[in-house]
Design a protein around this motif. Structure first.
Motif, PDB file in Angstrom:
ATOM      1  N   VAL A 251       0.850  -1.202   0.000  1.00  0.00           N
ATOM      2  CA  VAL A 251       0.000   0.000   0.000  1.00  0.00           C
ATOM      3  C   VAL A 251       0.880   1.246   0.000  1.00  0.00           C
ATOM      4  CG1 VAL A 251      -1.658   1.337   1.355  1.00  0.00           C
ATOM      5  CG2 VAL A 251      -2.001  -1.114   1.036  1.00  0.00           C
ATOM      6  N   GLN A 252       1.981   1.220   0.745  1.00  0.00           N
ATOM      7  CA  GLN A 252       2.919   2.338   0.706  1.00  0.00           C
ATOM      8  C   GLN A 252       3.433   2.572  -0.711  1.00  0.00           C
ATOM      9  OE1 GLN A 252       6.181   2.096   3.430  1.00  0.00           O
ATOM     10  NE2 GLN A 252       4.906   2.163   5.253  1.00  0.00           N
ATOM     11  N   ASN A 253       3.726   1.489  -1.415  1.00  0.00           N
ATOM     12  CA  ASN A 253       4.220   1.604  -2.784  1.00  0.00           C
ATOM     13  C   ASN A 253       3.182   2.246  -3.697  1.00  0.00           C
ATOM     14  OD1 ASN A 253       6.212   1.171  -4.804  1.00  0.00           O
ATOM     15  ND2 ASN A 253       5.118  -0.659  -5.492  1.00  0.00           N
ATOM     16  N   ILE A 254       1.928   1.897  -3.491  1.00  0.00           N
ATOM     17  CA  ILE A 254       0.847   2.525  -4.262  1.00  0.00           C
ATOM     18  C   ILE A 254       0.749   4.005  -3.922  1.00  0.00           C
ATOM     19  CG2 ILE A 254      -1.669   2.600  -4.571  1.00  0.00           C
ATOM     20  CD1 ILE A 254      -1.653  -0.463  -4.141  1.00  0.00           C
ATOM     21  N   LEU A 255       0.831   4.291  -2.625  1.00  0.00           N
ATOM     22  CA  LEU A 255       0.711   5.674  -2.161  1.00  0.00           C
ATOM     23  C   LEU A 255       1.788   6.572  -2.771  1.00  0.00           C
ATOM     24  CD1 LEU A 255      -0.608   7.763  -0.327  1.00  0.00           C
ATOM     25  CD2 LEU A 255       0.708   6.842   1.596  1.00  0.00           C
ATOM     26  N   LYS A 257       2.872   6.432  -5.654  1.00  0.00           N
ATOM     27  CA  LYS A 257       2.655   6.602  -7.093  1.00  0.00           C
ATOM     28  C   LYS A 257       1.344   7.316  -7.440  1.00  0.00           C
ATOM     29  CE  LYS A 257       5.501   2.624  -8.381  1.00  0.00           C
ATOM     30  NZ  LYS A 257       6.241   2.619  -7.113  1.00  0.00           N
ATOM     31  N   VAL A 258       0.419   7.441  -6.477  1.00  0.00           N
ATOM     32  CA  VAL A 258      -0.837   8.121  -6.778  1.00  0.00           C
ATOM     33  C   VAL A 258      -0.625   9.636  -6.796  1.00  0.00           C
ATOM     34  CG1 VAL A 258      -2.317   6.305  -5.852  1.00  0.00           C
ATOM     35  CG2 VAL A 258      -1.531   8.138  -4.343  1.00  0.00           C
ATOM     36  N   GLU A 259      -1.509  10.325  -7.486  1.00  0.00           N
ATOM     37  CA  GLU A 259      -1.419  11.777  -7.572  1.00  0.00           C
ATOM     38  C   GLU A 259      -1.735  12.403  -6.215  1.00  0.00           C
ATOM     39  OE1 GLU A 259      -3.424  15.478 -10.123  1.00  0.00           O
ATOM     40  OE2 GLU A 259      -3.958  13.386 -10.545  1.00  0.00           O
ATOM     41  N   GLU A 260      -0.946  13.389  -5.830  1.00  0.00           N
ATOM     42  CA  GLU A 260      -1.167  14.052  -4.540  1.00  0.00           C
ATOM     43  C   GLU A 260      -2.514  14.777  -4.543  1.00  0.00           C
ATOM     44  OE1 GLU A 260       1.964  15.897  -2.323  1.00  0.00           O
ATOM     45  OE2 GLU A 260       3.446  15.339  -3.845  1.00  0.00           O
ATOM     46  N   LYS A 261      -3.151  14.741  -3.361  1.00  0.00           N
ATOM     47  CA  LYS A 261      -4.453  15.386  -3.129  1.00  0.00           C
ATOM     48  C   LYS A 261      -5.569  14.793  -3.984  1.00  0.00           C
ATOM     49  CE  LYS A 261      -2.331  19.748  -1.721  1.00  0.00           C
ATOM     50  NZ  LYS A 261      -2.232  21.213  -1.934  1.00  0.00           N
ATOM     51  N   GLU A 265      -5.226   8.969  -3.356  1.00  0.00           N
ATOM     52  CA  GLU A 265      -4.280   9.210  -2.258  1.00  0.00           C
ATOM     53  C   GLU A 265      -4.998   9.094  -0.914  1.00  0.00           C
ATOM     54  OE1 GLU A 265      -0.877  12.450  -1.262  1.00  0.00           O
ATOM     55  OE2 GLU A 265      -2.934  13.202  -1.142  1.00  0.00           O
ATOM     56  N   THR A 266      -6.207   9.625  -0.836  1.00  0.00           N
ATOM     57  CA  THR A 266      -6.975   9.557   0.407  1.00  0.00           C
ATOM     58  C   THR A 266      -7.253   8.120   0.812  1.00  0.00           C
ATOM     59  OG1 THR A 266      -8.048  11.686  -0.077  1.00  0.00           O
ATOM     60  CG2 THR A 266      -9.121  10.253   1.536  1.00  0.00           C
ATOM     61  N   THR A 267      -7.697   7.291  -0.144  1.00  0.00           N
ATOM     62  CA  THR A 267      -7.994   5.888   0.192  1.00  0.00           C
ATOM     63  C   THR A 267      -6.718   5.131   0.548  1.00  0.00           C
ATOM     64  OG1 THR A 267      -7.889   5.239  -2.149  1.00  0.00           O
ATOM     65  CG2 THR A 267     -10.064   5.799  -1.255  1.00  0.00           C
ATOM     66  N   ALA A 268      -5.606   5.452  -0.123  1.00  0.00           N
ATOM     67  CA  ALA A 268      -4.339   4.788   0.196  1.00  0.00           C
ATOM     68  C   ALA A 268      -3.869   5.161   1.603  1.00  0.00           C
ATOM     69  CB  ALA A 268      -3.275   5.152  -0.835  1.00  0.00           C
ATOM     70  N   LEU A 269      -4.002   6.434   1.963  1.00  0.00           N
ATOM     71  CA  LEU A 269      -3.628   6.871   3.304  1.00  0.00           C
ATOM     72  C   LEU A 269      -4.498   6.198   4.366  1.00  0.00           C
ATOM     73  CD1 LEU A 269      -3.012  10.674   2.684  1.00  0.00           C
ATOM     74  CD2 LEU A 269      -1.302   9.035   3.454  1.00  0.00           C
ATOM     75  N   ASP A 270      -5.791   6.106   4.085  1.00  0.00           N
ATOM     76  CA  ASP A 270      -6.712   5.453   5.034  1.00  0.00           C
ATOM     77  C   ASP A 270      -6.368   3.975   5.196  1.00  0.00           C
ATOM     78  OD1 ASP A 270      -8.046   7.817   5.401  1.00  0.00           O
ATOM     79  OD2 ASP A 270      -9.703   7.342   4.044  1.00  0.00           O
ATOM     80  N   CYS A 512       8.564   8.763   2.374  1.00  0.00           N
ATOM     81  CA  CYS A 512       8.157   8.347   3.717  1.00  0.00           C
ATOM     82  C   CYS A 512       7.386   9.448   4.433  1.00  0.00           C
ATOM     83  CB  CYS A 512       9.370   7.925   4.533  1.00  0.00           C
ATOM     84  SG  CYS A 512       9.862   6.239   4.170  1.00  0.00           S
ATOM     85  N   PHE A 513       7.794  10.702   4.241  1.00  0.00           N
ATOM     86  CA  PHE A 513       7.030  11.803   4.826  1.00  0.00           C
ATOM     87  C   PHE A 513       5.608  11.811   4.275  1.00  0.00           C
ATOM     88  CE2 PHE A 513      11.237  14.173   5.395  1.00  0.00           C
ATOM     89  CZ  PHE A 513      11.341  13.757   6.714  1.00  0.00           C
ATOM     90  N   ARG A 514       5.481  11.512   3.004  1.00  0.00           N
ATOM     91  CA  ARG A 514       4.157  11.507   2.389  1.00  0.00           C
ATOM     92  C   ARG A 514       3.295  10.384   2.948  1.00  0.00           C
ATOM     93  NH1 ARG A 514       2.655  10.535  -4.017  1.00  0.00           N
ATOM     94  NH2 ARG A 514       0.450  11.089  -3.836  1.00  0.00           N
ATOM     95  N   VAL A 515       3.902   9.211   3.125  1.00  0.00           N
ATOM     96  CA  VAL A 515       3.171   8.064   3.658  1.00  0.00           C
ATOM     97  C   VAL A 515       2.584   8.370   5.029  1.00  0.00           C
ATOM     98  CG1 VAL A 515       3.512   5.746   4.616  1.00  0.00           C
ATOM     99  CG2 VAL A 515       4.357   6.281   2.336  1.00  0.00           C
ATOM    100  N   HIS A 516       3.350   9.103   5.837  1.00  0.00           N
ATOM    101  CA  HIS A 516       2.933   9.323   7.225  1.00  0.00           C
ATOM    102  C   HIS A 516       2.303  10.689   7.466  1.00  0.00           C
ATOM    103  CE1 HIS A 516       4.704   5.632   8.816  1.00  0.00           C
ATOM    104  NE2 HIS A 516       5.698   5.838   7.983  1.00  0.00           N
ATOM    105  N   LYS A 517       2.070  11.460   6.407  1.00  0.00           N
ATOM    106  CA  LYS A 517       1.592  12.818   6.616  1.00  0.00           C
ATOM    107  C   LYS A 517       0.164  12.879   7.146  1.00  0.00           C
ATOM    108  CE  LYS A 517      -0.276  13.848   1.992  1.00  0.00           C
ATOM    109  NZ  LYS A 517      -0.158  14.727   0.813  1.00  0.00           N
ATOM    110  N   SER A 518      -0.611  11.795   6.984  1.00  0.00           N
ATOM    111  CA  SER A 518      -2.001  11.809   7.448  1.00  0.00           C
ATOM    112  C   SER A 518      -2.093  11.855   8.953  1.00  0.00           C
ATOM    113  CB  SER A 518      -2.746  10.576   6.937  1.00  0.00           C
ATOM    114  OG  SER A 518      -2.166   9.403   7.465  1.00  0.00           O
TER     115      SER A 518
END
Length: 532
Positions: A251-255, A257-261, A265-270, A512-518
């Motif tokens: 899931v991190q790998n998908i996150l 590669k998805v477009e920001e915002k 991205e929301t479903t991947a973060l969830d 990694c910052f992006r993965v954990h930004k939620s």
């Protein structure tokens, strides 16, 4: 595109253990190629649209770097873009390179679940339901050995069917992380039950091998079956723990590669947040049992020369133990050069308490001092000759007698000295910048050989793990912080390869910052706890 049996065919007989190993090895090779490039941007796919080239060459030039590594007859991997339906549809000439990479990341999650389900099914049909094994095992032994694996397999089957349905909806996969989220919230608690039983499971398996020759014989024969492809029975038992951890990384790998915002991205973060909760619960379940047993064992070995300190506590666990040399005499003159300069002491360091002992006959330890861990300070001495090499000062701001005490201690090596110093006083500055500090460039390393921790202050590593190097020793040890979960610990430097390209290091941190930004506050809290 395909039904469930087709998905299983996509991996062409690969069991999950093989699939996972090949996938991580390929990930390592991809990073090696990227790291060897002077400027990764120069060698990235061009910004031309795929339609400006022939389909075959387009696929090879526009696909992720992994493609060339997988494109051989021995890999037996199937990529999304290699499916006949995808190639014949013309969709590869329409999609942008980044979207193709995202499709591959989502497809890997699906095919790896198919491979995992196949391995689970083999564990049940080949081992658990074997008639000879059933006759040998008592019902309670079978229950401990296989736990709730039937529930785990049922959850995997339901999950795989939903993923398959999504793949069939459209030739271009819309999303998979929403499905991951739903199943994690509603069904994945079965993993916590299975993994929490791991301590009992391992103990029961070792005991059965030792006490029941018939069990040992049957297991050996079953492992030799071609279906197992040379894999051990224990490698099947550990599958659920490996899968839930790997699923989070997928899931991190998908996150990444998805477009920001975007909605994806929301479903991947969830999905990632819920998987992280399950993984933490699994880890805590394993640790709780082993820690309790360890504390009981230590308590039995201690005899207090000072006022007794209750050792066993639900909130206490062992961080490090071992022998050090203490310099004799009050304030100990550094000019004293005798054979009796040092004598042995033994330390038990817990997350909240230090106990200082001397070993006595009967595998016992006599406690002569103690202090809360928060009241410990350490100071490294400059090397003043062989006798004082690897010597450091340990200060107890308030010891068992409610006074300040100081100990001059000698370790067996430079790495052992540093490991003790960092464990005793975790807030001391490390040599390099920490990932959790959000500061600039920090040395990084990727794991190329798996490592199983041998001591409480060590960190177990999986292939392709990326870690920040927080400290290192001249005798071959690294103190690192894994990027994807901020877990810290020591490991041999031979287990990894340093990432030399600063742009690749920066990209790893950014991802990694992006993965954990939620949940940034939770990440800082986790980082603080792991420094303890």
């Amino acid at each position: 595109i395909c039904n469930l049996s087709d998905l299983l065919c996509c991996i062409l007989g690969l069991l999950y253990q093989e699939y996972r190993d090949k996938s991580t090895r390929q990930e390592i090779e991809t990073r090696r190629l990227q790291d060897s490039q002077t400027d990764p941007e120069e060698s990235s796919p061009s910004e031309e649209t795929p339609s400006e080239a022939e389909p075959t060459s387009t696929t090879e030039s526009k696909a992720p770097p992994q493609i060339s590594l997988l494109r051989n007859s021995n890999s037996r991997f199937n990529l999304w873009q290699d499916l006949p339906e995808i190639r014949s549809s013309g969709v590869l000439s329409i999609l942008q390179p980044d979207e193709i990479k995202l499709q591959e990341a989502m497809f890997e999650l699906v095919t790896s679940e198919a491979s995992y389900y196949k391995s689970l099914n083999l564990l049940v049909s080949h081992f658990m339901e074997n008639e000879r094994l059933k006759k040998i095992l008592h019902q309670s032994e079978a229950h401990i050995l296989f736990s709730n694996v039937l529930d785990v397999m049922a959850v995997s089957e339901r999950f795989l069917l939903d993923l398959e349905q999504r793949v069939e909806e459209n030739i271009v996969i819309s999303d998979v992380c929403d499905i991951v989220y739903q199943h994690t919230v509603n069904h994945f608690s079965v993993y916590i039950t299975y993994v929490s039983n791991q301590t009992y499971q391992e103990r029961a398996y070792k005991q059965l091998l030792q006490d029941k020759p018939a069990f040992r014989e049957v297991i050996s024969q079953l492992e030799l079956d071609p279906k197992c492809k040379g894999l051990s029975f224990s490698s099947f038992l550990i599958l659920p723990f490996q899968r839930i951890t790997r699923l989070k990384l997928l899931v991190q790998n998908i996150l990444k590669k998805v477009e920001e915002k975007s909605d994806r991205e929301t479903t991947a973060l969830d999905a990632h947040k819920e998987l992280e909760t399950v993984v933490k619960a699994c880890n805590e379940g394993v640790r709780k049992m082993s820690r309790t047993e360890q504390m009981i064992s230590i308590q039995k070995k201690l005899e207090f020369k000072i006022k007794s300190v209750p050792i066993i506590s639900h909130s206490r666990w062992l961080l490090k133990q071992g022998e050090l040399q203490q310099m004799n005499g009050p304030k100990t003159s550094r000019t004293l050069r005798t054979k009796k300069l040092f004598r042995e002491i033994y330390l038990f360091l817990f997350n909240d308490l230090l106990v200082i002992c001397r070993q006595i006959p009967g595998d016992k330890y006599q406690v002569f001092d103690s202090a809360p861990r928060g009241l410990l300070r350490v100071e490294e001495l400059e090397d003043q000759g062989q006798s004082l090499a690897n010597v450091f000062i340990l200060r107890l701001l308030e010891n068992a007698d409610d006074r300040e005490a100081s100990y001059m201690l000698k370790a067996s090596s430079q790495s052992e000295m540093k490991r003790w110093m960092i464990s005793l006083a975790p807030n001391r500055r490390t040599k390099f910048v920490s990932f959790t500090s959000r500061l600039v460039d920090c040395p990084q390393i990727q794991c190329v050989h798996p490592y199983v921790a041998q001591q409480p202050d060590e960190l177990s590593l999986e292939l392709a793990d990326i870690l920040n190097i927080l400290d290192k020793t001249d005798d071959g040890w690294i103190f690192g912080e894994r990027l994807h979960d901020q877990e810290r610990g020591w490991f041999p430097s031979s287990m990894g390869e340093e990432i030399l390209n600063p742009k690749i290091r920066a990209q790893n941190l950014k991802e990694c910052f992006r993965v954990h930004k939620s949940d940034d506050s939770q990440r800082r809290k986790l980082g603080s706890r792991n420094r303890q």
